[in-house]
Design a protein around this motif. Structure first.
Motif, PDB file in Angstrom:
ATOM      1  N   MET A  91      49.505  49.583  40.273  1.00  0.00           N
ATOM      2  CA  MET A  91      48.686  49.280  39.112  1.00  0.00           C
ATOM      3  C   MET A  91      48.542  47.764  39.012  1.00  0.00           C
ATOM      4  SD  MET A  91      47.197  50.628  36.249  1.00  0.00           S
ATOM      5  CE  MET A  91      47.918  52.223  36.034  1.00  0.00           C
ATOM      6  N   LYS A  92      47.304  47.287  39.024  1.00  0.00           N
ATOM      7  CA  LYS A  92      47.029  45.849  38.908  1.00  0.00           C
ATOM      8  C   LYS A  92      46.868  45.486  37.429  1.00  0.00           C
ATOM      9  CE  LYS A  92      46.389  45.115  43.384  1.00  0.00           C
ATOM     10  NZ  LYS A  92      46.619  44.024  44.259  1.00  0.00           N
ATOM     11  N   ASN A  93      47.489  44.397  37.049  1.00  0.00           N
ATOM     12  CA  ASN A  93      47.426  43.908  35.681  1.00  0.00           C
ATOM     13  C   ASN A  93      46.444  42.745  35.621  1.00  0.00           C
ATOM     14  OD1 ASN A  93      47.932  43.182  33.025  1.00  0.00           O
ATOM     15  ND2 ASN A  93      49.888  42.224  33.488  1.00  0.00           N
ATOM     16  N   ILE A  94      45.297  42.954  34.973  1.00  0.00           N
ATOM     17  CA  ILE A  94      44.262  41.931  34.845  1.00  0.00           C
ATOM     18  C   ILE A  94      44.328  41.351  33.437  1.00  0.00           C
ATOM     19  CG2 ILE A  94      41.786  41.454  34.905  1.00  0.00           C
ATOM     20  CD1 ILE A  94      41.526  44.020  36.663  1.00  0.00           C
ATOM     21  N   ILE A  95      44.372  40.031  33.352  1.00  0.00           N
ATOM     22  CA  ILE A  95      44.279  39.334  32.075  1.00  0.00           C
ATOM     23  C   ILE A  95      42.864  38.770  31.995  1.00  0.00           C
ATOM     24  CG2 ILE A  95      45.136  37.415  30.662  1.00  0.00           C
ATOM     25  CD1 ILE A  95      47.226  39.616  31.121  1.00  0.00           C
ATOM     26  N   LEU A  96      42.194  39.031  30.891  1.00  0.00           N
ATOM     27  CA  LEU A  96      40.849  38.530  30.683  1.00  0.00           C
ATOM     28  C   LEU A  96      40.859  37.619  29.469  1.00  0.00           C
ATOM     29  CD1 LEU A  96      37.837  40.599  31.575  1.00  0.00           C
ATOM     30  CD2 LEU A  96      37.673  38.596  30.125  1.00  0.00           C
ATOM     31  N   GLY A 110      42.002  53.964  36.894  1.00  0.00           N
ATOM     32  CA  GLY A 110      43.426  54.289  36.899  1.00  0.00           C
ATOM     33  C   GLY A 110      44.278  53.399  37.782  1.00  0.00           C
ATOM     34  N   THR A 111      43.675  52.398  38.425  1.00  0.00           N
ATOM     35  CA  THR A 111      44.440  51.511  39.296  1.00  0.00           C
ATOM     36  C   THR A 111      44.658  50.133  38.687  1.00  0.00           C
ATOM     37  OG1 THR A 111      42.491  50.674  40.467  1.00  0.00           O
ATOM     38  CG2 THR A 111      43.536  52.674  41.350  1.00  0.00           C
ATOM     39  N   PHE A 112      44.224  49.964  37.428  1.00  0.00           N
ATOM     40  CA  PHE A 112      44.294  48.654  36.796  1.00  0.00           C
ATOM     41  C   PHE A 112      44.429  48.795  35.288  1.00  0.00           C
ATOM     42  CE2 PHE A 112      39.944  50.017  36.779  1.00  0.00           C
ATOM     43  CZ  PHE A 112      39.480  49.668  35.523  1.00  0.00           C
TER      44      PHE A 112
END
Length: 94
Positions: A1-6, A33-35
């Protein structure tokens, strides 16, 4: 699971709009479902970057981030959007 900060200036308006565009982009590329995407203000981004896989910001790249960075400005202006979309998809796939 990739954690993206926006991140954006205040952590409310543009980051929320771009987060929806990024989610739609990734979902349409079979990556649902991968992020996870978390929005925040640019002042919070440096601290949050140590636990993130990717920072996308609609401002200038902040000093001191501890994860890869992709400019979110093309998602607002449309200029260079295809290239930015490809960067995001490629990053999440790898």
């Amino acid at each position: 699971m990739k954690n993206i900060i926006l991140a954006c200036g205040s952590g409310v308006a543009t980051s929320t709009a771009v987060a929806a565009k990024i989610k739609d982009l990734l979902d349409s590329n079979g990556l649902a479902g991968t992020f996870t995407i978390t929005t925040c203000s640019i002042s919070e981004a440096v601290g949050k970057s140590k636990d993130a896989d990717l920072l996308i910001a609609t401002t200038v790249k902040p000093d001191g981030i501890e994860c890869p960075f992709i400019s979110g400005i093309p998602f607002l202006t449309g200029m260079g959007r295809a290239a930015a979309e490809q960067q995001v998809v490629d990053f999440i796939k790898n």
